[in-house]
Design a protein around this motif. Structure first.
Motif, PDB file in Angstrom:
ATOM      1  N   MET A   1     -10.585  19.825  13.472  1.00  0.00           N
ATOM      2  CA  MET A   1      -9.355  19.128  13.107  1.00  0.00           C
ATOM      3  C   MET A   1      -8.901  19.465  11.675  1.00  0.00           C
ATOM      4  SD  MET A   1      -8.456  17.419  15.755  1.00  0.00           S
ATOM      5  CE  MET A   1      -7.337  16.165  15.160  1.00  0.00           C
ATOM      6  N   ARG A   2      -9.631  20.425  11.031  1.00  0.00           N
ATOM      7  CA  ARG A   2      -9.326  20.711   9.644  1.00  0.00           C
ATOM      8  C   ARG A   2      -7.897  21.229   9.478  1.00  0.00           C
ATOM      9  NH1 ARG A   2     -13.242  24.821   6.703  1.00  0.00           N
ATOM     10  NH2 ARG A   2     -12.199  26.238   8.154  1.00  0.00           N
ATOM     11  N   ASP A   3      -7.392  21.933  10.483  1.00  0.00           N
ATOM     12  CA  ASP A   3      -6.058  22.502  10.397  1.00  0.00           C
ATOM     13  C   ASP A   3      -4.991  21.611  11.028  1.00  0.00           C
ATOM     14  OD1 ASP A   3      -7.048  24.756   9.122  1.00  0.00           O
ATOM     15  OD2 ASP A   3      -7.499  25.745  11.023  1.00  0.00           O
ATOM     16  N   ALA A   4      -5.330  20.381  11.318  1.00  0.00           N
ATOM     17  CA  ALA A   4      -4.376  19.474  11.945  1.00  0.00           C
ATOM     18  C   ALA A   4      -3.261  19.109  10.966  1.00  0.00           C
ATOM     19  CB  ALA A   4      -5.079  18.200  12.420  1.00  0.00           C
ATOM     20  N   LEU A   5      -2.096  18.830  11.505  1.00  0.00           N
ATOM     21  CA  LEU A   5      -0.992  18.326  10.702  1.00  0.00           C
ATOM     22  C   LEU A   5      -1.325  16.920  10.227  1.00  0.00           C
ATOM     23  CD1 LEU A   5       1.963  18.380   9.665  1.00  0.00           C
ATOM     24  CD2 LEU A   5       2.645  17.549  11.925  1.00  0.00           C
ATOM     25  N   CYS A   6      -1.165  16.691   8.921  1.00  0.00           N
ATOM     26  CA  CYS A   6      -1.483  15.387   8.345  1.00  0.00           C
ATOM     27  C   CYS A   6      -0.209  14.722   7.825  1.00  0.00           C
ATOM     28  CB  CYS A   6      -2.482  15.540   7.197  1.00  0.00           C
ATOM     29  SG  CYS A   6      -4.065  16.262   7.679  1.00  0.00           S
ATOM     30  N   LEU A   7       0.060  13.523   8.311  1.00  0.00           N
ATOM     31  CA  LEU A   7       1.218  12.737   7.884  1.00  0.00           C
ATOM     32  C   LEU A   7       0.748  11.398   7.334  1.00  0.00           C
ATOM     33  CD1 LEU A   7       3.613  13.239  10.945  1.00  0.00           C
ATOM     34  CD2 LEU A   7       3.859  14.297   8.694  1.00  0.00           C
ATOM     35  N   TRP A   8       1.468  10.894   6.355  1.00  0.00           N
ATOM     36  CA  TRP A   8       1.125   9.610   5.718  1.00  0.00           C
ATOM     37  C   TRP A   8       2.420   8.810   5.608  1.00  0.00           C
ATOM     38  CZ3 TRP A   8      -3.643   8.803   2.581  1.00  0.00           C
ATOM     39  CH2 TRP A   8      -3.657   7.584   1.889  1.00  0.00           C
ATOM     40  N   MET A   9       2.581   7.773   6.423  1.00  0.00           N
ATOM     41  CA  MET A   9       3.793   6.955   6.374  1.00  0.00           C
ATOM     42  C   MET A   9       3.610   5.831   5.366  1.00  0.00           C
ATOM     43  SD  MET A   9       6.162   5.342   9.396  1.00  0.00           S
ATOM     44  CE  MET A   9       5.169   3.892   9.804  1.00  0.00           C
ATOM     45  N   ARG A  10       4.413   5.885   4.318  1.00  0.00           N
ATOM     46  CA  ARG A  10       4.274   4.930   3.215  1.00  0.00           C
ATOM     47  C   ARG A  10       5.036   3.626   3.475  1.00  0.00           C
ATOM     48  NH1 ARG A  10       9.077   5.308   0.244  1.00  0.00           N
ATOM     49  NH2 ARG A  10      10.196   7.304   0.460  1.00  0.00           N
ATOM     50  N   HIS A  11       4.629   2.609   2.756  1.00  0.00           N
ATOM     51  CA  HIS A  11       5.346   1.338   2.701  1.00  0.00           C
ATOM     52  C   HIS A  11       6.667   1.539   1.958  1.00  0.00           C
ATOM     53  CE1 HIS A  11       6.260  -2.779   1.342  1.00  0.00           C
ATOM     54  NE2 HIS A  11       6.193  -2.341   0.099  1.00  0.00           N
ATOM     55  N   GLU A  12       7.720   0.886   2.439  1.00  0.00           N
ATOM     56  CA  GLU A  12       9.016   0.965   1.772  1.00  0.00           C
ATOM     57  C   GLU A  12       9.093  -0.107   0.687  1.00  0.00           C
ATOM     58  OE1 GLU A  12      11.348   3.234   2.315  1.00  0.00           O
ATOM     59  OE2 GLU A  12      10.260   4.202   3.967  1.00  0.00           O
ATOM     60  N   THR A  13       9.386   0.321  -0.531  1.00  0.00           N
ATOM     61  CA  THR A  13       9.385  -0.618  -1.655  1.00  0.00           C
ATOM     62  C   THR A  13      10.725  -1.326  -1.847  1.00  0.00           C
ATOM     63  OG1 THR A  13       9.967   1.186  -3.174  1.00  0.00           O
ATOM     64  CG2 THR A  13       7.628   0.697  -2.883  1.00  0.00           C
ATOM     65  N   ARG A  14      11.762  -0.843  -1.201  1.00  0.00           N
ATOM     66  CA  ARG A  14      13.075  -1.452  -1.386  1.00  0.00           C
ATOM     67  C   ARG A  14      13.127  -2.825  -0.716  1.00  0.00           C
ATOM     68  NH1 ARG A  14      18.821   1.537  -0.759  1.00  0.00           N
ATOM     69  NH2 ARG A  14      20.141  -0.237  -1.193  1.00  0.00           N
ATOM     70  N   PRO A  15      13.622  -3.855  -1.409  1.00  0.00           N
ATOM     71  CA  PRO A  15      13.756  -5.179  -0.775  1.00  0.00           C
ATOM     72  C   PRO A  15      14.655  -5.094   0.457  1.00  0.00           C
ATOM     73  CG  PRO A  15      14.054  -5.332  -3.164  1.00  0.00           C
ATOM     74  CD  PRO A  15      14.018  -3.873  -2.841  1.00  0.00           C
ATOM     75  N   ASN A  16      14.324  -5.850   1.470  1.00  0.00           N
ATOM     76  CA  ASN A  16      15.085  -5.936   2.722  1.00  0.00           C
ATOM     77  C   ASN A  16      14.976  -4.690   3.596  1.00  0.00           C
ATOM     78  OD1 ASN A  16      16.194  -8.513   2.025  1.00  0.00           O
ATOM     79  ND2 ASN A  16      17.697  -7.483   0.732  1.00  0.00           N
ATOM     80  N   GLU A  17      14.185  -3.729   3.188  1.00  0.00           N
ATOM     81  CA  GLU A  17      14.055  -2.518   3.996  1.00  0.00           C
ATOM     82  C   GLU A  17      12.908  -2.695   4.987  1.00  0.00           C
ATOM     83  OE1 GLU A  17      14.957  -0.168   5.982  1.00  0.00           O
ATOM     84  OE2 GLU A  17      16.141   0.499   4.250  1.00  0.00           O
ATOM     85  N   GLN A  18      13.273  -3.038   6.214  1.00  0.00           N
ATOM     86  CA  GLN A  18      12.284  -3.330   7.246  1.00  0.00           C
ATOM     87  C   GLN A  18      12.106  -2.198   8.248  1.00  0.00           C
ATOM     88  OE1 GLN A  18      12.739  -7.360   8.935  1.00  0.00           O
ATOM     89  NE2 GLN A  18      14.295  -7.721   7.379  1.00  0.00           N
ATOM     90  N   ARG A  19      12.918  -1.141   8.114  1.00  0.00           N
ATOM     91  CA  ARG A  19      12.829  -0.038   9.062  1.00  0.00           C
ATOM     92  C   ARG A  19      11.562   0.792   8.851  1.00  0.00           C
ATOM     93  NH1 ARG A  19      18.140   3.142   7.839  1.00  0.00           N
ATOM     94  NH2 ARG A  19      17.554   2.435   5.734  1.00  0.00           N
ATOM     95  N   ALA A  20      11.271   1.610   9.842  1.00  0.00           N
ATOM     96  CA  ALA A  20      10.151   2.551   9.767  1.00  0.00           C
ATOM     97  C   ALA A  20      10.630   3.903  10.260  1.00  0.00           C
ATOM     98  CB  ALA A  20       8.981   2.071  10.625  1.00  0.00           C
ATOM     99  N   ALA A  21      10.138   4.956   9.636  1.00  0.00           N
ATOM    100  CA  ALA A  21      10.496   6.303  10.079  1.00  0.00           C
ATOM    101  C   ALA A  21       9.924   6.605  11.453  1.00  0.00           C
ATOM    102  CB  ALA A  21      10.010   7.330   9.063  1.00  0.00           C
TER     103      ALA A  21
END
Length: 350
Positions: A1-21
């Motif tokens: 799995m060393r060559d696997a695509l790595c993604l990191w979905m961060r927390h949104e810091t903007r107030p009222n921003e409840q969406r997710a990518a």
């Protein structure tokens, strides 16, 4: 799995921003295809973090991408980054709003330049003809037109709060007896324009649909004869203003509410240079004129977050297949990279 695509979905810091990518169901699709997906905890995200854990994602504390995210990992988000760290070393995917001269664009690009990182701006995620491949346009148009109608009816309360589509639709259908509102949607055939048209149709409001043909030789008298204007154009070059300050003082003006979905205020691309700052959830409406009749503008730059679950799922469905091509030299992502390099290259010493 060393060559696997790595993604990191961060927390949104903007107030009222409840969406997710990424919605949890699409996170699962990525994990099932071998992607190593890390998701930060977030109390405000519309989808609870346990749904991502059940999808096979690694769960980490919010904001931990700054110190714990490996250099080869793509950091995925939606809205702006926090002010720190000053140097950005990762490859970030989010709506940077950095290529049209917007406020804060230059400092953001400088942070990437100084840290050696890369911005793959979701605004530049387009096909060969320049059409967006993943966007929140429909949700933005729907919410923007809905707010304009509710304000015109005296039903808009502040601060705003997120809702479900079904709840918003129920409110839109509460048309007063004998009401005869008219609206014009500019950019009517794009994603945002179609969303605005759907909201107006739900509200029972008659809508004129204008596109480049109508705006090339704009009938300003016809525009001012509508009750509501919804601006949903998408453009990468300056256009002649749809309204000027002189139009606001026209004694024949019937127009009373502007819903600026595009919200390019502060940019050379702004087609509505009659106000100078966006509105927000706390104060969604700004009064531009009191005479000859009141004229208000609603210009919120994260409108889709008013419908966070529905808009996130629609966006995520478009995005997740594209994420799978990140490491394949995909022309889609190459265009994003080229746009970033061009923007950084244009920076001067100022």
């Amino acid at each position: 799995m060393r060559d696997a695509l790595c993604l990191w979905m961060r927390h949104e810091t903007r107030p009222n921003e409840q969406r997710a990518a990424l919605a949890p169901e699409d996170a699962r699709r990525l994990v099932e295809r071998g992607v190593l997906l890390t998701v930060e905890e977030s109390a405000q995200r519309v989808f609870p973090v346990h749904q991502y854990a059940a999808a096979g994602c690694e769960i980490v504390p919010r904001g931990s991408w700054v110190s714990h995210c490996p250099a080869e990992t793509y950091v995925l988000g939606l809205k702006e980054l926090p002010d720190e760290p000053a140097l950005l070393r990762h490859r970030h995917i989010f709506f940077g709003h950095a290529y049209k001269g917007q406020a804060g664009a230059r400092p953001l690009l400088r942070r990437f330049e100084a840290g050696g990182g890369v911005l793959l701006d979701l605004e530049s995620l387009v096909d060969v003809d320049g059409h967006r491949l993943a966007a929140f346009g429909h949700g933005a148009g729907y919410a923007g037109a809905a707010l304009a109608v509710l304000h015109r009816r005296g039903l808009l309360t502040s601060p705003l709060a997120s809702a479900s589509r079904s709840a918003l639709d129920a409110t839109l259908r509460l048309a007063p007896a004998g009401e005869s509102l008219t609206a014009v949607v500019i950019g009517a055939y794009g994603r945002g324009g179609r969303g605005a048209g759907d909201a107006l149709r739900t509200a029972g409001v008659e809508a004129s649909r204008w596109n480049s043909t109508e705006t090339r030789t704009l009938d300003r008298d016809a525009l001012l004869a509508h009750d509501i204007l919804v601006n949903a154009i998408g453009t990468d070059h300056p256009v002649a203003p749809f309204l000027t300050r002189a139009d606001l003082d026209d004694p024949r003006r019937r127009l009373s509410v502007i819903g600026d979905v595009t919200c390019d205020v502060g940019s050379d691309l702004n087609a509505l240079p009659v106000y100078d700052r966006p509105t927000d959830w706390e104060h969604p409406v700004e009064r531009l004129r009191r005479r000859p009749r009141p004229l208000d503008v609603i210009a919120i730059d994260n409108l889709p977050s008013l419908l966070p679950a529905e808009s996130s799922r629609a966006f995520s469905a478009d995005l997740w297949p594209l994420l799978l091509t990140l490491r394949e030299g995909s022309p889609v992502w190459e265009r994003c990279l080229h746009a970033f390099r061009r923007a950084v290259g244009s920076l001067d010493g100022g």
